[in-house]
Design an enzyme around this catalytic site. Structure first.
Site, PDB file in Angstrom:
ATOM      1  N   TYR A 155     -23.383 -24.985  13.690  1.00  0.00           N
ATOM      2  CA  TYR A 155     -24.543 -24.575  14.493  1.00  0.00           C
ATOM      3  C   TYR A 155     -24.328 -23.164  15.045  1.00  0.00           C
ATOM      4  CZ  TYR A 155     -28.281 -25.018  17.999  1.00  0.00           C
ATOM      5  OH  TYR A 155     -29.410 -24.838  18.759  1.00  0.00           O
TER       6      TYR A 155
HETATM    7  P1  NAD Z   1     -36.103 -31.066  18.252  1.00  0.00           P
HETATM    8  O1  NAD Z   1     -35.115 -31.869  17.460  1.00  0.00           O
HETATM    9  O2  NAD Z   1     -36.682 -31.665  19.482  1.00  0.00           O
HETATM   10  O3  NAD Z   1     -37.310 -30.620  17.288  1.00  0.00           O
HETATM   11  C1  NAD Z   1     -37.035 -30.001  16.059  1.00  0.00           C
HETATM   12  C2  NAD Z   1     -38.275 -30.081  15.169  1.00  0.00           C
HETATM   13  O4  NAD Z   1     -37.934 -29.425  13.933  1.00  0.00           O
HETATM   14  C3  NAD Z   1     -38.702 -31.507  14.830  1.00  0.00           C
HETATM   15  O5  NAD Z   1     -40.109 -31.642  14.930  1.00  0.00           O
HETATM   16  C4  NAD Z   1     -38.240 -31.673  13.382  1.00  0.00           C
HETATM   17  O6  NAD Z   1     -39.014 -32.605  12.633  1.00  0.00           O
HETATM   18  C5  NAD Z   1     -38.358 -30.259  12.860  1.00  0.00           C
HETATM   19  N1  NAD Z   1     -37.490 -30.001  11.707  1.00  0.00           N
HETATM   20  C6  NAD Z   1     -36.166 -30.294  11.604  1.00  0.00           C
HETATM   21  N2  NAD Z   1     -35.722 -29.969  10.389  1.00  0.00           N
HETATM   22  C7  NAD Z   1     -36.780 -29.456   9.699  1.00  0.00           C
HETATM   23  C8  NAD Z   1     -36.950 -28.964   8.379  1.00  0.00           C
HETATM   24  N3  NAD Z   1     -35.942 -28.951   7.510  1.00  0.00           N
HETATM   25  N4  NAD Z   1     -38.163 -28.500   8.017  1.00  0.00           N
HETATM   26  C9  NAD Z   1     -39.207 -28.529   8.890  1.00  0.00           C
HETATM   27  N5  NAD Z   1     -39.114 -29.013  10.141  1.00  0.00           N
HETATM   28  C10 NAD Z   1     -37.908 -29.474  10.540  1.00  0.00           C
HETATM   29  O7  NAD Z   1     -35.359 -29.689  18.563  1.00  0.00           O
HETATM   30  P2  NAD Z   1     -35.566 -28.654  19.791  1.00  0.00           P
HETATM   31  O8  NAD Z   1     -34.560 -28.972  20.823  1.00  0.00           O
HETATM   32  O9  NAD Z   1     -36.993 -28.557  20.149  1.00  0.00           O
HETATM   33  O10 NAD Z   1     -35.066 -27.309  19.087  1.00  0.00           O
HETATM   34  C11 NAD Z   1     -35.946 -26.386  18.506  1.00  0.00           C
HETATM   35  C12 NAD Z   1     -35.159 -25.130  18.164  1.00  0.00           C
HETATM   36  O11 NAD Z   1     -34.541 -24.613  19.343  1.00  0.00           O
HETATM   37  C13 NAD Z   1     -34.019 -25.359  17.169  1.00  0.00           C
HETATM   38  O12 NAD Z   1     -33.937 -24.255  16.297  1.00  0.00           O
HETATM   39  C14 NAD Z   1     -32.801 -25.422  18.057  1.00  0.00           C
HETATM   40  O13 NAD Z   1     -31.621 -25.068  17.382  1.00  0.00           O
HETATM   41  C15 NAD Z   1     -33.165 -24.404  19.108  1.00  0.00           C
HETATM   42  N6  NAD Z   1     -32.457 -24.534  20.372  1.00  0.00           N
HETATM   43  C16 NAD Z   1     -32.539 -25.702  21.067  1.00  0.00           C
HETATM   44  C17 NAD Z   1     -31.856 -25.799  22.265  1.00  0.00           C
HETATM   45  C18 NAD Z   1     -31.916 -27.060  23.061  1.00  0.00           C
HETATM   46  O14 NAD Z   1     -31.106 -27.192  23.983  1.00  0.00           O
HETATM   47  N7  NAD Z   1     -32.818 -27.976  22.796  1.00  0.00           N
HETATM   48  C19 NAD Z   1     -31.089 -24.735  22.745  1.00  0.00           C
HETATM   49  C20 NAD Z   1     -31.039 -23.561  22.012  1.00  0.00           C
HETATM   50  C21 NAD Z   1     -31.734 -23.470  20.820  1.00  0.00           C
END
Ligand code: NAD
Length: 248
Positions: A155
């Site tokens: 990651y």
């Molecule tokens: P989440 O798991 O709640 O949602 C992710 C979404 O992406 C889901 O709807 C899923 O179906 C979709 N997805 C996953 N793989 C996919 C693919 N191959 N093709 C199309 N869609 C796909 O995640 P989140 O926490 O909302 O995170 C969103 C983004 O923010 C990510 O890139 C994550 O790395 C980043 N991020 C999250 C956090 C956190 O703490 N939640 C912190 C920093 C960065």
């Protein structure tokens, strides 16, 4: 707040979490939104809940599949005629394990979704933005890409690469009207974080001076600004969203 009236936005991973918050803020700001998500059923449910707030369409697509991404691009252009905004938000965290125990298949999947997926979407969408001399791309990276979280080599590497890719594409398209930036959030209260181990979450929170998770809406607020026409003199940049954790 800035307005996106008349703009068309693609939000990958828009079915839930941060992506959904971004979709909601964009609809409320006047944009038409295309959700690109591999979970088509959940995305349809989300869209049906939000339909009263603006024009929204779902395109079920796995961003790891370039041909499928190109198909979603073509279908989105058929429906909306153009794409002004691309938010590369789809991502997974992968397992939390030391590198020597990290399954190679999980490494490949984390890279494929978080990094290659964002590349696929940029590759597919940028030419139509250049043609129209306008575009805003926002890539969702992470503090992990700047600091490297323990037990999260894939990651951290993928998100560091997203930051590097953002800087590179920002220069590729400089002068075309297309601006490319990324955000580097600390943990945000979403289903992804709910899936992390308690010890990993506590480690991450212990590093945040504001000592709490961010809300998806706080992330969406910054993304909305970076996706707006008002944001006109930043490109290839990484924007902090870390409750004071990052110092550079
Ligand atoms: P989440 O798991 O709640 O949602 C992710 C979404 O992406 C889901 O709807 C899923 O179906 C979709 N997805 C996953 N793989 C996919 C693919 N191959 N093709 C199309 N869609 C796909 O995640 P989140 O926490 O909302 O995170 C969103 C983004 O923010 C990510 O890139 C994550 O790395 C980043 N991020 C999250 C956090 C956190 O703490 N939640 C912190 C920093 C960065």
């Amino acid at each position: 707040m800035s307005t996106l009236a008349g703009k068309v936005a693609v939000v990958t991973g828009g079915a839930q979490g941060i992506g959904r918050a971004i979709v909601e803020r964009m609809l409320d700001s006047g944009a038409a939104v295309a959700i690109w998500d591999r979970d088509g059923k959940l995305a349809e449910e989300t869209a049906s809940e939000l339909i009263g707030r603006g024009r929204i369409e779902v395109f079920a697509v796995d961003v790891t599949d370039l041909a499928a991404v190109e198909g979603a691009r073509d279908a989105t252009l058929d429906t909306f005629e153009r794409i002004d905004i691309l938010v590369n938000n789809a991502g997974i965290s992968g397992p939390n394990k030391p590198t020597w125990e990290y399954p190679a298949k999980d490494w490949n999947q984390v890279m494929a979704i978080n990094l290659t997926g964002a590349f696929h979407c940029c590759r597919a969408v940028v030419p139509s933005m250049i043609e129209r001399n306008y575009g805003r791309i926002v890539n969702v990276a992470s503090v992990a890409g700047k600091e490297g979280n323990p037990m999260a080599a894939a990651y951290s590497a993928a998100k560091a690469a997203v930051i590097g890719m953002t800087k590179s594409i920002g220069k590729d398209v400089a002068g075309t009207g297309v601006l490319v930036n990324c955000v580097t959030p600390a943990p945000i209260d979403t289903p992804m974080v709910a899936g992390l181990s308690e010890s990993h979450l506590q480690y991450m929170l212990s590093r945040v001076p504001l000592a709490r998770l961010a809300t998806p809406d706080e992330a969406a607020t910054l993304v909305l600004y970076l996706a707006s026409e008002a944001m006109s003199f930043s490109t290839g940049a990484a924007f902090d969203l870390s409750g004071g954790r990052l110092t550079y």
